[in-house]
Design a protein around this motif. Structure first.
Motif, PDB file in Angstrom:
ATOM      1  N   CYS A  31      31.489  42.448  37.035  1.00 26.67           N
ATOM      2  CA  CYS A  31      31.905  41.369  37.698  1.00 26.67           C
ATOM      3  C   CYS A  31      31.909  41.483  39.047  1.00 26.67           C
ATOM      4  O   CYS A  31      32.011  42.557  39.663  1.00 26.67           O
ATOM      5  CB  CYS A  31      33.309  41.219  37.143  1.00 26.67           C
ATOM      6  SG  CYS A  31      34.269  39.988  38.045  1.00 26.67           S
ATOM      7  N   PHE A  89      33.677  39.665  41.406  1.00 29.70           N
ATOM      8  CA  PHE A  89      34.700  38.770  41.969  1.00 29.70           C
ATOM      9  C   PHE A  89      35.881  39.853  42.723  1.00 29.70           C
ATOM     10  O   PHE A  89      36.348  39.255  43.657  1.00 29.70           O
ATOM     11  CB  PHE A  89      35.419  38.137  40.906  1.00 29.70           C
ATOM     12  CG  PHE A  89      34.812  36.764  40.766  1.00 29.70           C
ATOM     13  CD1 PHE A  89      33.439  36.524  41.053  1.00 29.70           C
ATOM     14  CD2 PHE A  89      35.513  35.698  39.842  1.00 29.70           C
ATOM     15  CE1 PHE A  89      32.826  35.277  40.778  1.00 29.70           C
ATOM     16  CE2 PHE A  89      34.796  34.506  39.511  1.00 29.70           C
ATOM     17  CZ  PHE A  89      33.378  34.460  40.070  1.00 29.70           C
ATOM     18  N   ILE A  90      36.022  40.920  42.303  1.00 34.35           N
ATOM     19  CA  ILE A  90      37.005  42.072  42.918  1.00 34.35           C
ATOM     20  C   ILE A  90      38.293  41.521  43.293  1.00 34.35           C
ATOM     21  O   ILE A  90      38.816  41.343  44.449  1.00 34.35           O
ATOM     22  CB  ILE A  90      36.294  42.576  44.234  1.00 34.35           C
ATOM     23  CG1 ILE A  90      34.774  42.768  44.170  1.00 34.35           C
ATOM     24  CG2 ILE A  90      37.093  43.853  44.777  1.00 34.35           C
ATOM     25  CD1 ILE A  90      34.016  43.853  44.500  1.00 34.35           C
ATOM     26  N   CYS A  91      38.976  41.060  42.301  1.00 36.09           N
ATOM     27  CA  CYS A  91      40.256  40.801  42.421  1.00 36.09           C
ATOM     28  C   CYS A  91      41.200  41.825  42.687  1.00 36.09           C
ATOM     29  O   CYS A  91      40.701  43.102  42.412  1.00 36.09           O
ATOM     30  CB  CYS A  91      40.797  40.199  41.005  1.00 36.09           C
ATOM     31  SG  CYS A  91      39.901  38.499  40.426  1.00 36.09           S
ATOM     32  N   PHE A 108      43.670  43.635  41.789  1.00 34.72           N
ATOM     33  CA  PHE A 108      44.500  44.292  40.855  1.00 34.72           C
ATOM     34  C   PHE A 108      43.446  44.887  39.964  1.00 34.72           C
ATOM     35  O   PHE A 108      44.104  45.719  38.996  1.00 34.72           O
ATOM     36  CB  PHE A 108      45.688  43.522  40.223  1.00 34.72           C
ATOM     37  CG  PHE A 108      45.003  42.266  39.348  1.00 34.72           C
ATOM     38  CD1 PHE A 108      44.466  42.359  38.213  1.00 34.72           C
ATOM     39  CD2 PHE A 108      44.948  41.160  40.031  1.00 34.72           C
ATOM     40  CE1 PHE A 108      43.716  41.245  37.709  1.00 34.72           C
ATOM     41  CE2 PHE A 108      44.540  39.937  39.471  1.00 34.72           C
ATOM     42  CZ  PHE A 108      43.798  39.967  38.195  1.00 34.72           C
ATOM     43  N   CYS A 109      42.076  44.549  40.153  1.00 34.52           N
ATOM     44  CA  CYS A 109      41.273  45.004  38.980  1.00 34.52           C
ATOM     45  C   CYS A 109      40.417  46.111  39.259  1.00 34.52           C
ATOM     46  O   CYS A 109      39.678  45.822  40.437  1.00 34.52           O
ATOM     47  CB  CYS A 109      40.682  43.653  38.424  1.00 34.52           C
ATOM     48  SG  CYS A 109      39.661  43.799  37.226  1.00 34.52           S
ATOM     49  N   ILE A 122      37.742  46.865  37.222  1.00 37.76           N
ATOM     50  CA  ILE A 122      36.555  46.321  36.240  1.00 37.76           C
ATOM     51  C   ILE A 122      35.074  46.320  37.197  1.00 37.76           C
ATOM     52  O   ILE A 122      34.246  46.848  36.847  1.00 37.76           O
ATOM     53  CB  ILE A 122      36.719  45.120  35.366  1.00 37.76           C
ATOM     54  CG1 ILE A 122      37.623  45.651  34.359  1.00 37.76           C
ATOM     55  CG2 ILE A 122      35.442  44.713  34.865  1.00 37.76           C
ATOM     56  CD1 ILE A 122      37.985  44.370  33.443  1.00 37.76           C
ATOM     57  N   PRO A 123      35.279  45.643  38.484  1.00 38.55           N
ATOM     58  CA  PRO A 123      33.810  45.441  39.190  1.00 38.55           C
ATOM     59  C   PRO A 123      33.635  47.151  39.523  1.00 38.55           C
ATOM     60  O   PRO A 123      32.189  47.271  39.786  1.00 38.55           O
ATOM     61  CB  PRO A 123      34.412  44.861  40.587  1.00 38.55           C
ATOM     62  CG  PRO A 123      35.575  44.215  39.908  1.00 38.55           C
ATOM     63  CD  PRO A 123      36.388  44.840  39.115  1.00 38.55           C
ATOM     64  N   VAL A 160      32.141  40.231  30.650  1.00 36.49           N
ATOM     65  CA  VAL A 160      33.268  40.388  31.531  1.00 36.49           C
ATOM     66  C   VAL A 160      33.628  38.910  32.167  1.00 36.49           C
ATOM     67  O   VAL A 160      34.801  38.586  32.464  1.00 36.49           O
ATOM     68  CB  VAL A 160      33.147  41.440  32.701  1.00 36.49           C
ATOM     69  CG1 VAL A 160      34.255  41.490  33.599  1.00 36.49           C
ATOM     70  CG2 VAL A 160      33.018  42.712  31.712  1.00 36.49           C
ATOM     71  N   ASN A 161      32.659  38.370  32.651  1.00 31.66           N
ATOM     72  CA  ASN A 161      32.773  36.927  33.485  1.00 31.66           C
ATOM     73  C   ASN A 161      31.561  36.334  33.178  1.00 31.66           C
ATOM     74  O   ASN A 161      30.547  35.974  33.799  1.00 31.66           O
ATOM     75  CB  ASN A 161      32.528  37.481  35.011  1.00 31.66           C
ATOM     76  CG  ASN A 161      33.129  36.441  36.132  1.00 31.66           C
ATOM     77  OD1 ASN A 161      33.037  35.112  35.529  1.00 31.66           O
ATOM     78  ND2 ASN A 161      33.329  36.489  37.270  1.00 31.66           N
ATOM     79  N   GLU A 195      36.518  32.415  33.740  1.00 37.96           N
ATOM     80  CA  GLU A 195      37.176  32.431  35.011  1.00 37.96           C
ATOM     81  C   GLU A 195      37.074  30.833  35.418  1.00 37.96           C
ATOM     82  O   GLU A 195      36.128  30.233  35.379  1.00 37.96           O
ATOM     83  CB  GLU A 195      36.516  33.197  36.088  1.00 37.96           C
ATOM     84  CG  GLU A 195      36.781  34.639  35.945  1.00 37.96           C
ATOM     85  CD  GLU A 195      38.179  34.925  36.485  1.00 37.96           C
ATOM     86  OE1 GLU A 195      38.559  34.533  37.316  1.00 37.96           O
ATOM     87  OE2 GLU A 195      38.820  35.655  35.423  1.00 37.96           O
ATOM     88  N   ARG A 199      42.247  35.725  43.813  1.00 40.14           N
ATOM     89  CA  ARG A 199      41.709  34.894  43.016  1.00 40.14           C
ATOM     90  C   ARG A 199      41.160  33.696  43.870  1.00 40.14           C
ATOM     91  O   ARG A 199      41.301  33.684  45.061  1.00 40.14           O
ATOM     92  CB  ARG A 199      42.837  34.331  42.168  1.00 40.14           C
ATOM     93  CG  ARG A 199      43.607  35.237  41.310  1.00 40.14           C
ATOM     94  CD  ARG A 199      42.680  36.164  40.284  1.00 40.14           C
ATOM     95  NE  ARG A 199      42.579  35.032  39.079  1.00 40.14           N
ATOM     96  CZ  ARG A 199      41.714  35.385  38.057  1.00 40.14           C
ATOM     97  NH1 ARG A 199      41.053  36.435  38.183  1.00 40.14           N
ATOM     98  NH2 ARG A 199      41.671  34.564  37.261  1.00 40.14           N
TER      99      ARG A 199
END
Ligand code: SF4
Length: 440
Positions: free
Chosen positions: A156, A158-160, A162-163, A165-166, A200-201, A234, A274
């Protein structure tokens, strides 16, 4: 202790649907190499633990699971793969008895790294995640008899805030179209009737000129495919052409969306990084409902993000209640070391996060109840799953959980077949139905 002669392997997955599908792929290649797969917790010669690192708590659950495996199987070759291996290899290497730690880049090649002997110190294989497209070389077992995950994308960009995953899975990259269609065909040939599109996205799928719409069209063209369900997607990445696919009786795409909202408050959404405002999200939601009759929309909502006040939490509850959401998975915010949000000094107390979470879960049950109630007395198409002792479980196209009593059906085998069911009575989280006729 050699592993080649014994060939008993045990696998365990922590975390998301994508991890589950990857574990099944690894499991299948183990079977092809002659391993017997035994349930996790039983004696095995090889253990593969596919880990998750979404929160600090997830890390600690992974460590617990690894220790538990090693306690039961002190002589087994122990391999730890996945997101926590990518991010926390050093911590894992401190657990005595781990032989191999593989990050996400080489995770699907784990079998190439498994040795014949236990290692004194774990071998760590953890490269930077490449941003190349990818293909998968083998077809995994299906999750259940009639439904299977199909991974089309990973990572992903997007780099939110809280996350993790990226960082754990790398930037978004897409699977080669022909490669994923080949896997889908093989699964349909194995008898799978429903494919669940995972990644994931997945809305960011792009392989050359091919996007998600092309993927869905190609899958729809596979002889024998009955249902295609998109897993979580998303907001801002969903093409409106999907509405037409869902409405087309000749298209297998089901009227189902799972669109993470995360918060109903613009300030929190901004801090979460977001990519939408509440108004943009709701405009899409209402348009989707107006365009697709019988649409089900589920969501993810996170409560207790740093700095979230009671008023902001209630704002989220109201957005959820006042708009056509049918269910939400509620997540209590949980710190993840390495993310922007975890560094904030206005963390919400854990008991408060839990209270908000319990409250929103009750609202979510009510919404699902309301959605199910709308269908009482109607006759709908379902796909039957494998039987339970007294019942035939099934899902409607729009994801209503249905059960039909075996008393009503007699000896007939309904597994993996479609039928029409009249929905009669609401129970806690399913609807009792009566078989009207089988469609195949
Ligand atoms: S969209 Fe946001 S929450 Fe989802 S994987 Fe990407 S960074 Fe994480």
């Amino acid at each position: 202790m050699g592993v080649a002669s014994k060939k008993r392997a045990s696998l365990h997955t922590l975390g998301c649907r994508l991890n589950q599908s990857e574990t099944l792929l690894i499991q299948q290649s183990l079977k092809e190499k002659g391993y017997e797969i035994v349930p996790f917790g039983e004696k095995a010669d090889l253990g593969i633990i596919n880990t998750c690192t979404v929160t600090n708590l997830a890390d600690s659950k992974c460590r617990q699971t690894i220790r538990q495996f090693i306690r039961t199987n002190p002589e087994a070759y122990t391999a730890v793969v996945g997101c926590y291996s990518q991010m926390g290899a050093k911590e894992i290497s401190e657990i005595g008895g781990v032989d191999l730690i593989i990050g996400n880049q080489q995770k699907m090649d784990v079998l190439d790294f498994i040795g014949q002997e236990k290692n004194e110190r774990p071998l760590i294989v953890r490269e930077r995640i490449s941003n190349e497209d990818f293909s998968v070389n083998f077809v995994g077992d299906s999750l259940v008899g009639q439904r299977a995950n199909l991974k089309i994308q990973d990572g992903c960009s997007f780099i939110c805030s809280f996350c993790i995953i990226p960082f754990a899975r790398g930037a978004s990259r897409s699977r080669d179209l022909e490669n994923l269609v080949d896997e889908a065909k093989a699964k349909v040939n194995q008898g799978i009737r429903e494919l669940v599109i995972t990644g994931v996205n997945i809305g960011t799928y792009q392989s050359g000129a091919d996007d998600l719409l092309v993927v869905l069209d190609r899958l729809n063209g596979i002889e024998g495919i009955d249902r295609i369900r998109i897993s979580s997607i998303e907001p801002t990445t969903i093409p409106q052409e999907l509405f037409a696919f869902m409405n087309d009786p000749n298209h297998a795409l089901l009227p189902f969306f799972h669109i993470p909202l995360q918060s109903g408050c613009d300030k929190i959404l901004r801090e979460m990084r977001r990519r939408y405002t509440i108004q943009e999200y709701l405009e899409f939601l209402h348009l989707a409902h107006a365009s697709v009759p019988d649409l089900y929309v589920g969501s993810d909502i996170m409560v207790g993000f740093p700095g979230e006040t009671e008023e902001e939490f209630l704002e989220t509850c109201n957005v959820f209640l006042d708009n056509p959401f049918d269910f939400c998975h509620v997540f209590s915010y949980s710190e993840r070391k390495g993310t922007v949000a975890a560094r904030r000094d206005d963390q919400v107390p854990i008991e408060e996060r839990q209270r908000r979470s319990a409250y929103l879960r009750r609202l979510s049950s009510k919404k699902r109840h309301d959605f199910y109630s709308e269908y009482l007395g109607k006759t709908v198409r379902v796909l039957f799953e494998n039987p339970k002792p007294d019942i035939w479980p099934a899902y409607t196209d729009n994801y209503i959980r249905v059960i039909v009593s075996k008393d009503q059906v007699g000896e007939e085998n309904l597994a993996n077949r479609c039928g029409l069911v009249r929905l009669n009575r609401l129970a806690a989280d399913f609807v009792e139905g009566e078989l009207v006729e089988m469609l195949d």
